[in-house]
Design a protein around this motif. Structure first.
Motif, mmCIF file in Angstrom:
data_model
loop_
_atom_site.group_PDB
_atom_site.id
_atom_site.type_symbol
_atom_site.label_atom_id
_atom_site.label_comp_id
_atom_site.label_asym_id
_atom_site.label_seq_id
_atom_site.Cartn_x
_atom_site.Cartn_y
_atom_site.Cartn_z
ATOM 1 N N MET A 88 46.833 46.846 34.683
ATOM 2 C CA MET A 88 46.713 45.678 33.956
ATOM 3 C C MET A 88 45.655 44.731 34.975
ATOM 4 O O MET A 88 45.606 44.813 35.949
ATOM 5 C CB MET A 88 48.062 45.003 33.755
ATOM 6 N N LEU A 89 44.836 44.221 34.054
ATOM 7 C CA LEU A 89 43.855 43.372 34.634
ATOM 8 C C LEU A 89 44.367 41.963 35.101
ATOM 9 O O LEU A 89 45.119 41.366 34.183
ATOM 10 C CB LEU A 89 42.626 43.106 33.574
ATOM 11 N N THR A 90 43.857 41.547 36.244
ATOM 12 C CA THR A 90 44.052 40.199 36.735
ATOM 13 C C THR A 90 43.293 39.109 35.908
ATOM 14 O O THR A 90 42.150 39.278 35.381
ATOM 15 C CB THR A 90 44.048 40.147 38.289
ATOM 16 N N GLU A 91 43.524 37.937 36.060
ATOM 17 C CA GLU A 91 42.805 36.832 35.368
ATOM 18 C C GLU A 91 41.611 36.707 36.073
ATOM 19 O O GLU A 91 40.555 36.397 35.088
ATOM 20 C CB GLU A 91 43.726 35.577 35.623
ATOM 21 N N ASP A 92 41.323 37.082 37.162
ATOM 22 C CA ASP A 92 40.154 37.070 38.086
ATOM 23 C C ASP A 92 38.951 38.147 37.391
ATOM 24 O O ASP A 92 38.079 37.835 37.307
ATOM 25 C CB ASP A 92 40.242 37.209 39.671
ATOM 26 N N GLN A 93 39.603 39.425 37.335
ATOM 27 C CA GLN A 93 38.812 40.395 36.822
ATOM 28 C C GLN A 93 38.689 40.152 35.276
ATOM 29 O O GLN A 93 37.468 40.578 34.992
ATOM 30 C CB GLN A 93 39.780 41.746 36.802
ATOM 31 N N LYS A 94 39.351 39.704 34.443
ATOM 32 C CA LYS A 94 39.132 39.343 33.212
ATOM 33 C C LYS A 94 37.999 38.076 32.972
ATOM 34 O O LYS A 94 37.080 38.251 32.345
ATOM 35 C CB LYS A 94 40.454 38.835 32.536
ATOM 36 N N GLN A 100 47.304 51.936 25.845
ATOM 37 C CA GLN A 100 47.468 52.068 27.247
ATOM 38 C C GLN A 100 46.259 51.125 27.774
ATOM 39 O O GLN A 100 45.463 50.957 27.169
ATOM 40 C CB GLN A 100 47.221 53.468 27.309
ATOM 41 N N ASP A 101 46.682 50.691 29.099
ATOM 42 C CA ASP A 101 45.360 50.004 29.874
ATOM 43 C C ASP A 101 44.291 50.851 29.734
ATOM 44 O O ASP A 101 44.431 52.076 30.163
ATOM 45 C CB ASP A 101 45.990 49.564 30.983
#
Length: 247
Positions: A1-7, A99-100
């Protein structure tokens, strides 16, 4: 799952790509598609006296601009779709299986909305533009194209169309014709008949001669017969016994 920083990082990349794309479309006037073709796009008042080759070049350039514009508009739609998914909180999830999507894939294709297994572009399309049909040989597609027959075939059809004009001049041909009206493939070929005399001789149902139609071909035919007569040797017959050949 993507982190907020990555998003956030991917969101910034998408917004930067969108701004760059919109700026590029504005600078090139939507690849020149905002002006009419062919006059406004070329600056000419008329294309009547343009060479067919020049017109073909302008048409190709317009088709290319339309394709590039459509490609950029599609890319813009994909960016907007990805940004909309970020707002809805579904970004980074495959829209097919749920899926992710791996971060490595999103780093290369930030607009990706499916995993690799469900990408719609997995297979290369075999659909080709209809314009490419002209790249194939013009003959060999019909029943009698490979045979030397007197009947009307696709070659005759092409010659008939070409007789109305093409981009060639007499100097472009192997044997320059006398008239510009004959600047097309095998212009000397008989049309509608096989032997020259068939163009001016008429027969009935049983092949019996009925009438001769005066024409340039008939005059030419008579001159050829006269020439053949003059070449016939009559030996030492007295002049009183020499009769015309056609008698």
């Amino acid at each position: 799952m993507l982190t907020e920083d990555q998003k956030n990082r991917l969101k910034n990349e998408l917004e930067a790509a969108k701004n760059e794309l919109l700026s590029r479309l504005k600078d090139n006037n939507n690849f020149g598609t905002s002006v009419s073709f062919p006059y406004d796009s070329t600056g000419g008042l008329s294309s009547y006296d343009n060479h067919p080759g020049d017109q073909a070049t302008e048409l190709y350039e317009r088709e290319k601009d339309i394709a590039l514009y459509a490609h950029e508009r599609e890319h813009l739609r994909e960016i907007d779709h990805a940004l909309d998914n970020i707002k809805k909180g579904t970004y980074g999830k495959c829209e097919v299986c749920g899926q992710d999507i791996p971060l490595d894939r999103l780093a290369v294709i930030p607009t990706a909305v499916t995993c690799k297994q469900h990408t719609p572009d997995e297979e290369v399309s075999k659909n080709r533009p209809v314009e490419e049909e002209v790249l194939h040989p013009p003959f060999g597609k019909f029943e009698h194209d490979e045979k030397n027959i007197a009947g009307y075939d696709s070659e005759d059809a092409y010659q008939e169309v070409e007789s109305y004009g093409n981009s060639q001049t007499p100097q472009d041909m192997e044997t320059p014709p006398v008239s510009y009206n004959d600047v097309y493939m095998e212009s000397e070929e008989d049309v509608g008949y096989v032997e020259d005399y068939e163009n001016f001789a008429a027969t009935d149902l049983y092949g019996n001669p009925m009438k001769i139609y005066p024409s340039n071909e008939h005059q030419e035919y008579e001159e050829q017969l006269d020439e053949a007569d003059s070449m016939v040797s009559w030996g030492d017959l007295p002049a009183s016994e020499k009769k015309p050949y056609d008698e």
